[in-house]
Design a protein around this motif. Structure first.
Motif, PDB file in Angstrom:
ATOM      1  N   LEU A  26      -6.568  16.050  26.616  1.00 38.18           N
ATOM      2  CA  LEU A  26      -6.803  15.599  25.253  1.00 38.18           C
ATOM      3  C   LEU A  26      -5.508  15.631  24.455  1.00 38.18           C
ATOM      4  CD1 LEU A  26     -10.092  17.572  24.525  1.00 38.18           C
ATOM      5  CD2 LEU A  26      -9.871  15.238  25.413  1.00 38.18           C
ATOM      6  N   GLY A  27      -5.266  14.582  23.660  1.00 40.61           N
ATOM      7  CA  GLY A  27      -4.060  14.507  22.849  1.00 40.61           C
ATOM      8  C   GLY A  27      -4.348  14.036  21.441  1.00 40.61           C
ATOM      9  N   ALA A  28      -3.494  14.428  20.502  1.00 49.34           N
ATOM     10  CA  ALA A  28      -3.640  14.010  19.111  1.00 49.34           C
ATOM     11  C   ALA A  28      -2.261  13.918  18.476  1.00 49.34           C
ATOM     12  CB  ALA A  28      -4.518  14.982  18.328  1.00 49.34           C
ATOM     13  N   MET A  29      -2.084  12.924  17.587  1.00 49.94           N
ATOM     14  CA  MET A  29      -0.835  12.748  16.864  1.00 49.94           C
ATOM     15  C   MET A  29      -1.137  12.354  15.418  1.00 49.94           C
ATOM     16  SD  MET A  29       1.267  10.458  19.697  1.00 49.94           S
ATOM     17  CE  MET A  29       2.799  10.453  18.762  1.00 49.94           C
ATOM     18  N   PHE A  30      -0.381  12.925  14.488  1.00 47.13           N
ATOM     19  CA  PHE A  30      -0.379  12.452  13.095  1.00 47.13           C
ATOM     20  C   PHE A  30       0.986  11.863  12.807  1.00 47.13           C
ATOM     21  CE2 PHE A  30       0.923  13.144   8.686  1.00 47.13           C
ATOM     22  CZ  PHE A  30      -0.035  12.364   8.038  1.00 47.13           C
ATOM     23  N   HIS A  31       1.021  10.694  12.179  1.00 41.10           N
ATOM     24  CA  HIS A  31       2.269   9.970  11.943  1.00 41.10           C
ATOM     25  C   HIS A  31       2.347   9.542  10.481  1.00 41.10           C
ATOM     26  CE1 HIS A  31       5.487   6.952  12.675  1.00 41.10           C
ATOM     27  NE2 HIS A  31       4.793   6.194  11.852  1.00 41.10           N
ATOM     28  N   SER A  32       3.544   9.685   9.892  1.00 37.17           N
ATOM     29  CA  SER A  32       3.800   9.226   8.532  1.00 37.17           C
ATOM     30  C   SER A  32       5.140   8.487   8.513  1.00 37.17           C
ATOM     31  CB  SER A  32       3.844  10.405   7.550  1.00 37.17           C
ATOM     32  OG  SER A  32       4.113   9.962   6.229  1.00 37.17           O
ATOM     33  N   GLN A  33       5.215   7.339   7.849  1.00 41.69           N
ATOM     34  CA  GLN A  33       6.449   6.551   7.794  1.00 41.69           C
ATOM     35  C   GLN A  33       6.667   5.998   6.398  1.00 41.69           C
ATOM     36  OE1 GLN A  33       5.141   3.642  10.797  1.00 41.69           O
ATOM     37  NE2 GLN A  33       5.134   2.036   9.227  1.00 41.69           N
ATOM     38  N   GLU A  34       7.960   5.827   6.046  1.00 37.91           N
ATOM     39  CA  GLU A  34       8.324   5.254   4.747  1.00 37.91           C
ATOM     40  C   GLU A  34       9.452   4.262   4.944  1.00 37.91           C
ATOM     41  OE1 GLU A  34      10.044   6.481   0.311  1.00 37.91           O
ATOM     42  OE2 GLU A  34       9.576   8.040   1.792  1.00 37.91           O
ATOM     43  N   ASN A  35       9.258   3.040   4.477  1.00 41.07           N
ATOM     44  CA  ASN A  35      10.302   2.031   4.495  1.00 41.07           C
ATOM     45  C   ASN A  35      11.341   2.388   3.433  1.00 41.07           C
ATOM     46  OD1 ASN A  35      11.729  -0.498   3.682  1.00 41.07           O
ATOM     47  ND2 ASN A  35      10.442  -1.388   5.266  1.00 41.07           N
ATOM     48  N   ILE A  36      12.582   2.586   3.842  1.00 40.54           N
ATOM     49  CA  ILE A  36      13.613   3.068   2.925  1.00 40.54           C
ATOM     50  C   ILE A  36      13.905   2.052   1.830  1.00 40.54           C
ATOM     51  CG2 ILE A  36      16.055   3.728   2.775  1.00 40.54           C
ATOM     52  CD1 ILE A  36      15.765   4.913   5.568  1.00 40.54           C
ATOM     53  N   VAL A  37      13.870   0.768   2.139  1.00 38.03           N
ATOM     54  CA  VAL A  37      14.183  -0.274   1.159  1.00 38.03           C
ATOM     55  C   VAL A  37      13.033  -0.480   0.179  1.00 38.03           C
ATOM     56  CG1 VAL A  37      14.729  -2.714   0.839  1.00 38.03           C
ATOM     57  CG2 VAL A  37      15.778  -1.435   2.723  1.00 38.03           C
ATOM     58  N   SER A  38      11.817  -0.681   0.700  1.00 41.77           N
ATOM     59  CA  SER A  38      10.680  -0.999  -0.169  1.00 41.77           C
ATOM     60  C   SER A  38       9.990   0.239  -0.728  1.00 41.77           C
ATOM     61  CB  SER A  38       9.653  -1.834   0.600  1.00 41.77           C
ATOM     62  OG  SER A  38       9.034  -1.062   1.621  1.00 41.77           O
ATOM     63  N   GLY A  39      10.168   1.389  -0.061  1.00 45.71           N
ATOM     64  CA  GLY A  39       9.475   2.599  -0.491  1.00 45.71           C
ATOM     65  C   GLY A  39       8.029   2.669  -0.047  1.00 45.71           C
ATOM     66  N   LEU A  40       7.558   1.704   0.737  1.00 39.65           N
ATOM     67  CA  LEU A  40       6.176   1.695   1.197  1.00 39.65           C
ATOM     68  C   LEU A  40       5.916   2.861   2.140  1.00 39.65           C
ATOM     69  CD1 LEU A  40       3.395   0.274   1.450  1.00 39.65           C
ATOM     70  CD2 LEU A  40       4.358  -1.020   3.376  1.00 39.65           C
ATOM     71  N   GLU A  41       4.917   3.684   1.816  1.00 44.63           N
ATOM     72  CA  GLU A  41       4.543   4.820   2.643  1.00 44.63           C
ATOM     73  C   GLU A  41       3.218   4.536   3.339  1.00 44.63           C
ATOM     74  OE1 GLU A  41       4.586   8.549   0.604  1.00 44.63           O
ATOM     75  OE2 GLU A  41       6.423   8.088  -0.503  1.00 44.63           O
ATOM     76  N   GLN A  42       3.152   4.852   4.631  1.00 46.58           N
ATOM     77  CA  GLN A  42       1.942   4.628   5.411  1.00 46.58           C
ATOM     78  C   GLN A  42       1.710   5.796   6.354  1.00 46.58           C
ATOM     79  OE1 GLN A  42       3.453   0.715   6.840  1.00 46.58           O
ATOM     80  NE2 GLN A  42       1.419  -0.062   6.274  1.00 46.58           N
ATOM     81  N   ASP A  43       0.436   6.150   6.550  1.00 44.58           N
ATOM     82  CA  ASP A  43       0.059   7.242   7.442  1.00 44.58           C
ATOM     83  C   ASP A  43      -0.895   6.731   8.511  1.00 44.58           C
ATOM     84  OD1 ASP A  43       1.509   8.985   5.833  1.00 44.58           O
ATOM     85  OD2 ASP A  43      -0.243   9.492   4.614  1.00 44.58           O
TER      86      ASP A  43
END
Length: 300
Positions: free
Chosen positions: A214-231
């Protein structure tokens, strides 16, 4: 293309004959695939990160060891001419009691830290289909620390390579064996800073429970130019039954998601026959898509 192949063949032969002990290795992975990307279904043959390379080490004075790897990707299906062979991890470095330092082109610490949690790596449902951070960085310095009570550290420094660019960093702290052979549990925390235009962070774990992997991952990213954050998050599960392994995976990024089901059959020590289905649903103007494939993978 013939010239490229001749040069690579000569290089491999020279290493095998003249160099200290060197390992020649590779993976051939081809599937017949039925794809629908929003404009109707079509069939295609896919080469799934097929590769070949060589690696080795050489004992130096003072307890040091020279390490190196030269790896290339090769498309066995539908790409020809100069695009058929591409560069993958290629580096030279030093290892010792301090750990190991590698100079060249290398997967970042965040990319490496996922271990084997992504059960559909190299296929359409590879985590990079939805998430940023799957970067093989050129002009990079990679450091692996010695293991201490099961814990280790990996660091990546990516040089800017231009006057108007910025340095980038990637780091990971991990525990256990990512192959789940020496331990029944693996976990890692990793982050990117200004890598390929994104800041990113991941927390991930995988373990063996009642016969399941069994595996699990949490991921968060932010576009440096636009500032858009997504999880997003990912769950994966595999269950072996003799020579057969059943596997499933679910991944999200905000309201976009992907689900995959697959089966692997161990036809030989280094050969696997497989089939899988992946479906993507997007909460954007991009059309939904799905894929069905059967194939063969052989390692040497």
């Amino acid at each position: 293309m013939k010239t490229t192949v001749a040069i690579l063949s000569t290089t491999l032969a020279a290493f095998a004959v003249q160099a200290d002990p060197v390992t020649v290795y590779g993976q051939l992975n081809v599937s017949a695939q039925s794809s629908d990307e929003g404009e109707g279904r079509f069939s295609e043959l896919k080469s799934n990160s097929s590769r070949f390379g060589l690696k080795g080490d050489y004992e130096l004075e003072g307890g040091l060891k020279l390490v190196y790897q030269l790896e290339w990707g090769v498309d066995l299906a539908d790409v020809g001419d100069g695009d058929n062979i591409t560069s993958r991890n290629q580096y030279i470095g030093l290892a010792g009691s301090f750990g190991e330092v590698r100079l060249g082109r290398h997967d970042t610490a965040l990319k490496d830290a996922q271990g084997k949690i992504d059960l559909f790596s190299d296929y359409e449902a590879d985590v990079k289909a939805l998430w940023k951070g799957e970067v093989r960085a050129s002009d990079s310095i990679t450091y692996y620390s010695p293991s201490f009570n099961g814990f280790g550290v990996q660091l990546t420094y990516v040089m800017e390579d231009a006057a108007d660019a910025e340095d980038a960093f990637s780091a990971a702290v991990y525990y256990g064996d990512e192959n789940l052979k020496n331990s029944n549990f693996y976990a890692a925390v990793a982050m990117d800073a200004d890598v390929a235009g994104y800041d990113a962070m991941r927390v991930q774990a995988q373990g063996k429970v009642a016969g399941f992997k069994l595996g699990a991952m949490f991921h968060s990213q932010e576009n440096i130019v636009s500032g858009l954050e997504q999880d997003g998050w990912l769950l994966s599960a595999a269950y072996p039954m003799g020579k057969t392994e059943l596997k499933a995976q679910y991944q999200t990024l905000e309201d976009d998601d992907a689900i995959s089901l697959g089966v692997d059959y161990k036809a030989g020590k280094n050969t696997t026959l497989y089939g899988w289905y992946s479906s993507f649903n997007f909460d954007t103007t991009a059309p939904d898509r799905d894929y069905l494939a059967v194939g063969i993978k052989h390692k040497f």
